[in-house]
Structures are given as C-alpha cells and as structure tokens.
Enzyme design. Sequence first.
Site, short mmCIF file in Angstrom:
data_model
loop_
_atom_site.label_atom_id
_atom_site.label_comp_id
_atom_site.label_asym_id
_atom_site.label_seq_id
_atom_site.Cartn_x
_atom_site.Cartn_y
_atom_site.Cartn_z
N ILE A 8 1.10 -1.50 -0.16
CA ILE A 8 -0.07 0.18 0.13
C ILE A 8 0.90 1.37 0.37
O ILE A 8 1.81 1.21 0.29
CB ILE A 8 -0.88 0.16 1.15
CG1 ILE A 8 0.04 -0.61 2.20
CG2 ILE A 8 -2.10 -1.31 1.18
CD1 ILE A 8 -1.00 0.33 3.22
N SER A 9 0.68 1.94 -0.43
CA SER A 9 1.38 3.35 -0.96
C SER A 9 1.20 4.54 0.44
O SER A 9 2.32 5.20 1.16
CB SER A 9 0.49 4.66 -1.28
OG SER A 9 0.85 3.50 -2.98
N ASN A 10 0.24 4.57 1.47
CA ASN A 10 0.28 4.90 2.74
C ASN A 10 -0.84 4.44 3.45
O ASN A 10 -1.86 3.81 3.12
CB ASN A 10 -0.94 6.46 2.17
CG ASN A 10 -2.14 6.50 1.81
OD1 ASN A 10 -2.84 6.03 2.20
ND2 ASN A 10 -2.08 6.79 0.59
N GLN A 13 -5.26 4.00 2.72
CA GLN A 13 -5.75 2.90 1.47
C GLN A 13 -5.88 1.84 2.53
O GLN A 13 -5.56 0.71 2.79
CB GLN A 13 -4.13 2.75 1.42
CG GLN A 13 -4.46 1.67 -0.86
CD GLN A 13 -3.56 1.73 -1.63
OE1 GLN A 13 -2.06 2.59 -1.06
NE2 GLN A 13 -3.63 0.87 -3.02
N CYS A 35 4.73 1.29 0.98
CA CYS A 35 5.25 2.27 0.80
C CYS A 35 5.04 3.23 -0.50
O CYS A 35 4.24 2.55 -1.49
CB CYS A 35 7.23 1.45 0.32
SG CYS A 35 6.95 0.43 -0.41
#
Length: 248
Positions: A8-10, A13, A35
């Site tokens: 996941i990017s954050n 999410q 990340c």
Amino acid sequence: MIIMYQRISNPQQSLASQEELQEKYKVEKVYTDNCTNKDNKRPELERMLDFLREGDVVLAESISRLARNVKELLSIVDTLKEKRVQFISVKENIDTNTPTGKFCLSLFESLAELEKETIKEKQAEGIAIAKEKGVYKGRAPMEIDENKFKTMCEEWKAGKRTATSIQKEFDITGTTFYRWIKEYGYSVIDEELYDKCLDYAIKNGVITISLIQRVFSLGFNKANAIYECLVANNPKWKLTKKGLMVVK
C-alpha cells in the site's frame, strides 16, 4: 506454501481487495510493505524473497503491487525462477506455470530489451552528432558518496540488502557496481565461503542461488551476494536456464 505479497502507498489506503484474495486462494503467509513507488526500501519484499523455498507460490493482486516497473518485475521473477517458485498475478491473469503466463513474461522481456536498445541507439546518435560538432567531452566522472556506499555494502555482506537494491540507490549498472567495489577495495563477502562456493561450482559444472543456499545453509541475500560475485568474477561462464554454467 501459498504466500501473498501486498503493498500500500499510505496507511489510509485500503487492503480490502487484497485481503479478499487471501481467503479465495487460501493464503498461508502474508508480507505487506507500506511504501510509495519512489521508495527503494521494501523490507517485507526482501524478507519474503529470503523466506521462499522450492515449490512455494507467490500471489499478488497485480503486477503493480509487486514491482514498480518492467525491469524490477523481471528481476523479481528471475529470482523466483531461480528458487523454483511459482508466481501468480491475479489482475493480469499471469501464472508462470502456464504457457500463457510464460508468454506474457517473454513479451515483457522483449519490451525491456527494446527499450534498452532504443536508449543506446539514441545515445550513440547524440554522441556522433556531438563529435561532428567538436563538442563531445565524454562522460563526466560519476560522483559517489563513499561512506554511504561502504555502509550499504556492509549491509549487503550481512545479508540485510541485495546488490540490486544498491545499484538502484545509486542508479548504476551491475558492471559499475562491481567496478566500484574493486576500486574502493571493499570485501563484501566471506572470502573463505566464496572460495568454497567457487570450488563447488567448478566440481559440479553449474551453480545456482538455490544450490548455494542448500549446500552452505545460507539465507537468500547472502547466497545471492556470492552468486553475483561468481557471475562478475567469471565472465567466461555462461548464464543459462539451469544456472551459471562453468566454462573452463
């Protein structure tokens, strides 16, 4: 064992769609990185690659969750092949154990090679034009943060990161990476263990990362470091589907 890698990017999410796949495919172990695509550090991916054993299956919701570009995808898939691990990407319907999946990966390889050759061709054309105009000065020496490079090499030696991650950090090729190692006199692997692996390769005629792991009881990162050094130090040896073939 069926193992899932998710990213996941954050923190905000949702993992809902990826978690649904865990139940559908009866996933037994999960590795999750939080990340962005720009972040070179993915510790859970490294842990997963180190954990994998022959016969395991790696599942990802999509290629974009596993890799950030084609080059990285091919690098990871090559590692999975070396360890004899199956890869499934649900969204793209890619399964490396099927003819269709293998065909898709061959297309990715062709695209990556085409991109590389196109870049080389444009560089050559640019250099030729510059030479005609008398303004070509050659490539400027690449600057290096020696302390940072040395620290990362020590981490590689300790099995905490891969050579590929260092190359990405400094945006250099494998050739440049090993040249720097020689120029700065770094000892990044156990020389005695390297010699044993070298002798084993010569005796058996072939060596792979999996063999190094199994014969010398090493984790993936340490075995991979020795394997990469064997490749770099023996340019006459041939890389084949069976592994690194010894050429005397």
